[in-house]
Motif scaffolding. Structure first.
Motif, PDB file in Angstrom:
ATOM      1  N   ALA A  15       0.844  -1.189   0.000  1.00 52.67           N
ATOM      2  CA  ALA A  15       0.000   0.000   0.000  1.00 52.67           C
ATOM      3  C   ALA A  15       0.884   1.245   0.000  1.00 52.67           C
ATOM      4  O   ALA A  15       1.986   1.241   0.563  1.00 52.67           O
ATOM      5  N   PRO A  16       0.455   2.330  -0.659  1.00 52.90           N
ATOM      6  CA  PRO A  16       1.275   3.548  -0.747  1.00 52.90           C
ATOM      7  C   PRO A  16       1.669   4.079   0.624  1.00 52.90           C
ATOM      8  O   PRO A  16       0.961   3.897   1.622  1.00 52.90           O
ATOM      9  N   GLU A  17       2.824   4.726   0.672  1.00 48.40           N
ATOM     10  CA  GLU A  17       3.301   5.322   1.921  1.00 48.40           C
ATOM     11  C   GLU A  17       2.290   6.347   2.440  1.00 48.40           C
ATOM     12  O   GLU A  17       1.634   7.044   1.677  1.00 48.40           O
ATOM     13  N   GLY A  22      -0.538  -2.556   4.137  1.00 51.22           N
ATOM     14  CA  GLY A  22      -1.328  -3.592   3.491  1.00 51.22           C
ATOM     15  C   GLY A  22      -0.801  -3.856   2.095  1.00 51.22           C
ATOM     16  O   GLY A  22       0.302  -3.431   1.733  1.00 51.22           O
ATOM     17  N   LEU A  23      -1.579  -4.565   1.286  1.00 49.22           N
ATOM     18  CA  LEU A  23      -1.226  -4.874  -0.087  1.00 49.22           C
ATOM     19  C   LEU A  23      -2.295  -4.304  -1.009  1.00 49.22           C
ATOM     20  O   LEU A  23      -3.475  -4.227  -0.659  1.00 49.22           O
ATOM     21  N   ALA A  24      -1.882  -3.896  -2.198  1.00 47.86           N
ATOM     22  CA  ALA A  24      -2.799  -3.278  -3.148  1.00 47.86           C
ATOM     23  C   ALA A  24      -2.556  -3.831  -4.544  1.00 47.86           C
ATOM     24  O   ALA A  24      -1.457  -4.308  -4.859  1.00 47.86           O
ATOM     25  N   LEU A  25      -3.581  -3.778  -5.373  1.00 48.49           N
ATOM     26  CA  LEU A  25      -3.501  -4.213  -6.754  1.00 48.49           C
ATOM     27  C   LEU A  25      -3.176  -3.019  -7.636  1.00 48.49           C
ATOM     28  O   LEU A  25      -3.886  -1.998  -7.611  1.00 48.49           O
ATOM     29  N   TRP A  26      -2.092  -3.132  -8.417  1.00 49.55           N
ATOM     30  CA  TRP A  26      -1.695  -2.041  -9.300  1.00 49.55           C
ATOM     31  C   TRP A  26      -2.662  -1.950 -10.477  1.00 49.55           C
ATOM     32  O   TRP A  26      -3.098  -2.968 -11.031  1.00 49.55           O
ATOM     33  N   PRO A  31      -5.291   5.208  -8.867  1.00 49.05           N
ATOM     34  CA  PRO A  31      -4.486   4.713  -7.745  1.00 49.05           C
ATOM     35  C   PRO A  31      -4.643   3.206  -7.574  1.00 49.05           C
ATOM     36  O   PRO A  31      -5.626   2.616  -8.034  1.00 49.05           O
ATOM     37  N   PRO A  32      -3.667   2.558  -6.920  1.00 45.80           N
ATOM     38  CA  PRO A  32      -3.791   1.124  -6.659  1.00 45.80           C
ATOM     39  C   PRO A  32      -5.038   0.816  -5.841  1.00 45.80           C
ATOM     40  O   PRO A  32      -5.455   1.613  -5.003  1.00 45.80           O
ATOM     41  N   PRO A  45       4.451  -8.049   5.710  1.00 42.22           N
ATOM     42  CA  PRO A  45       5.091  -7.479   4.524  1.00 42.22           C
ATOM     43  C   PRO A  45       4.415  -6.194   4.065  1.00 42.22           C
ATOM     44  O   PRO A  45       3.248  -6.179   3.726  1.00 42.22           O
ATOM     45  N   GLY A  46       5.157  -5.148   4.053  1.00 47.84           N
ATOM     46  CA  GLY A  46       4.657  -3.862   3.618  1.00 47.84           C
ATOM     47  C   GLY A  46       5.840  -2.982   3.259  1.00 47.84           C
ATOM     48  O   GLY A  46       5.720  -2.025   2.516  1.00 47.84           O
ATOM     49  N   GLY A  47       7.011  -3.329   3.819  1.00 48.79           N
ATOM     50  CA  GLY A  47       8.241  -2.663   3.427  1.00 48.79           C
ATOM     51  C   GLY A  47       8.780  -3.330   2.186  1.00 48.79           C
ATOM     52  O   GLY A  47       8.237  -4.287   1.686  1.00 48.79           O
TER      53      GLY A  47
END
Length: 219
Positions: A15-17, A22-26, A31-32, A45-47
Motif C-alpha cells: 500500500a502507498p506510503e 497492506g497490499l494493493a492491486l496495481w 491509484p492502486p 510485509p509492507g516494506g
C-alpha cells in the motif's frame, strides 16, 4: 511499477506510503486498489522489497524484510504474523520444496542462514538438518529441476537426490558468501554460473563439468 510482484490477480505491491500497511492491486490508470489491510503491530510485509512465491497448490505467499507472511488462498488473504516453529525475525527467502511444503530460510543472530521446511497448509516450520556442520550457513537460493532440489550457499552447490544430500560443486564462489548464481534447467541437468569459473554444467548423474571443458576444439 517498482516493488510489484506478479500474481494470478495481477501486479500486487505494498500500500502507498502514508496509508495503513497492506497490499494493493496495481492499475494502469488511477491509484492502486487496496486488497488487504494489516492490523496495527502485525509488522507484516509492507516494506520493500516485496517478494511472492506460488506453492504447488496455487496459493501465493508474500514476504519481505519484515516479520511474517501473507498467503493468498482461494481469493482470500490470510495473515501469518509468525510462522509456527520459525524463529523470531524476518523470512530471508521462500522457495518451492515439494507438493505440500516450502523451504523457508531464517537469519540467525550471528548473521548466518538456517533452513526450515514449512507446511503450506498451516505454516508450521521445522528445522532441516544440514548434511554436515555449517553446510547451510550461507543459503542464497533453492530451486528444483527434474525432481531434484538444488541449494546454493554462495560458496557451494548442494543437491538433494533420492533423499540424500550431495555436495556437487564445493567451490561455486569461494570469495563471496551470499552471491546469487543464475541457473537454467534442461532435461539432462542444469547450467549454473560461478565465479571465477563461469558456467558449470551439472548432469543429473555424473560429475559437474566447467563449460570451458565442454567446448570442442575447432578443426
Amino acid at each position: 511499477p517498482e516493488n510489484a510482484v506478479r500474481t494470478p490477480l495481477g501486479l500486487i505491491l505494498p500500500a502507498p506510503e502514508g496509508q495503513a500497511p497492506g497490499l494493493a492491486l496495481w492499475r494502469p490508470s488511477g491509484p492502486p486498489r487496496r486488497l488487504v489491510t494489516f492490523a496495527a503491530g502485525q509488522n507484516l510485509p509492507g516494506g520493500g522489497p516485496l517478494h511472492a512465491i506460488t506453492d504447488a497448490s496455487g496459493d501465493v505467499w508474500f514476504y519481505s524484510s519484515l516479520i511474517g507472511a501473507v498467503v493468498l488462498r482461494n481469493g482470500t488473504f490470510h495473515a501469518l504474523p509468525k510462522l509456527p516453529g520459525f524463529p523470531p525475525g524476518p523470512i530471508a527467502g521462500l522457495w518451492p520444496w515439494d507438493a505440500s511444503h516450502l523451504a523457508a530460510v531464517a537469519i540467525t543472530p550471528g548473521g548466518l542462514t538456517q533452513l526450515f521446511i514449512m507446511d503450506t497448509q498451516d505454516g508450521h516450520a521445522a528445522p532441516a538438518s544440514p548434511p554436515q556442520p555449517h553446510a547451510f550457513d550461507h543459503i542464497s537460493e533453492i530451486f528444483r529441476a527434474a525432481g531434484d532440489i538444488y541449494l546454493a550457499t554462495g560458496r557451494a552447490l548442494w543437491r538433494l537426490q533420492a533423499g540424500q544430500w550431495q555436495e556437487i560443486i564445493p567451490q561455486l564462489d569461494p570469495s563471496c558468501c551470499f552471491a546469487a548464481h543464475p541457473w537454467v534447467a534442461t532435461a539432462a541437468g542444469i547450467w549454473i554460473g560461478a565465479d571465477p569459473d563461469g558456467l558449470w554444467y551439472v548432469p543429473r548423474h555424473g560429475a559437474p563439468v566447467p563449460a570451458a571443458a565442454r567446448r570442442r576444439p575447432r578443426p
